[in-house]
Design an enzyme around this catalytic site. Sequence first.
Site, PDB file in Angstrom:
ATOM      1  N   SER A   1       0.795  -1.229   0.000  1.00  0.00           N
ATOM      2  CA  SER A   1       0.000   0.000   0.000  1.00  0.00           C
ATOM      3  C   SER A   1       0.824   1.275   0.000  1.00  0.00           C
ATOM      4  O   SER A   1       0.368   2.306  -0.464  1.00  0.00           O
ATOM      5  CB  SER A   1      -0.937   0.017   1.206  1.00  0.00           C
ATOM      6  OG  SER A   1      -1.794  -1.094   1.146  1.00  0.00           O
ATOM      7  N   THR A   2       2.036   1.220   0.554  1.00  0.00           N
ATOM      8  CA  THR A   2       2.852   2.428   0.610  1.00  0.00           C
ATOM      9  C   THR A   2       4.210   2.176  -0.027  1.00  0.00           C
ATOM     10  O   THR A   2       4.708   1.061  -0.034  1.00  0.00           O
ATOM     11  CB  THR A   2       3.065   2.906   2.057  1.00  0.00           C
ATOM     12  OG1 THR A   2       3.769   1.901   2.777  1.00  0.00           O
ATOM     13  CG2 THR A   2       1.737   3.206   2.739  1.00  0.00           C
TER      14      THR A   2
END
Length: 194
Positions: free
Chosen positions: A11-12
């Site tokens: 996600s990051t």
Amino acid sequence: MTKLIGYARVSTRPQSTDRQESDLIAAGVRRDDLYVDQGVSGARATRPQFDRALTALEARDTLVVTTLDRLGRSTQNMLDFAQELRGRGAGLRVLNLGGGDVDTSTPMGSMLFTIMAALAQMEHDIKRERIVDSIGKRREAGKDLGGRPRLISDSKIRNALRLVDSGEPAAQVARDLGMSRATFYRRSRELNAK
């Protein structure tokens, strides 16, 4: 010829897909058939590499992911995805389910996938609930919530407030400090509350 199409996602940007990639390769996915989304939320409807993986997926091929939450966040989203795979004649293999294929075209496989999708959503919702609760408790206790460090000290804000009190426009003072007018007003309110 049937092939395994691998998909990994984090996600990051600072997170790494190294472990997912090595697990997928160990499961038989060729590096050329591995698609990786870096810094892309599972909640997004379109994910560039995921979309490419689906384009590469043909009938009798199998999409391989390490965990079910790599596919999406909501149970409904994952069930719709399973229906799409079934319609294309493709399979799905989730490595954390014992490494076996989850054949969503059979009643048992469909049930297992539905249960696991619901559990993945529940796990995500519980994690979000804990984070929100933790932030609330830290805020109530007056503890630091992290974030970017303040570059402008309280004394600079006090001096800037004196300039505003003497007639300087707040927008100009904030600009001279290198911050937005809204941030300047927020920091001013925080100082007055102390």
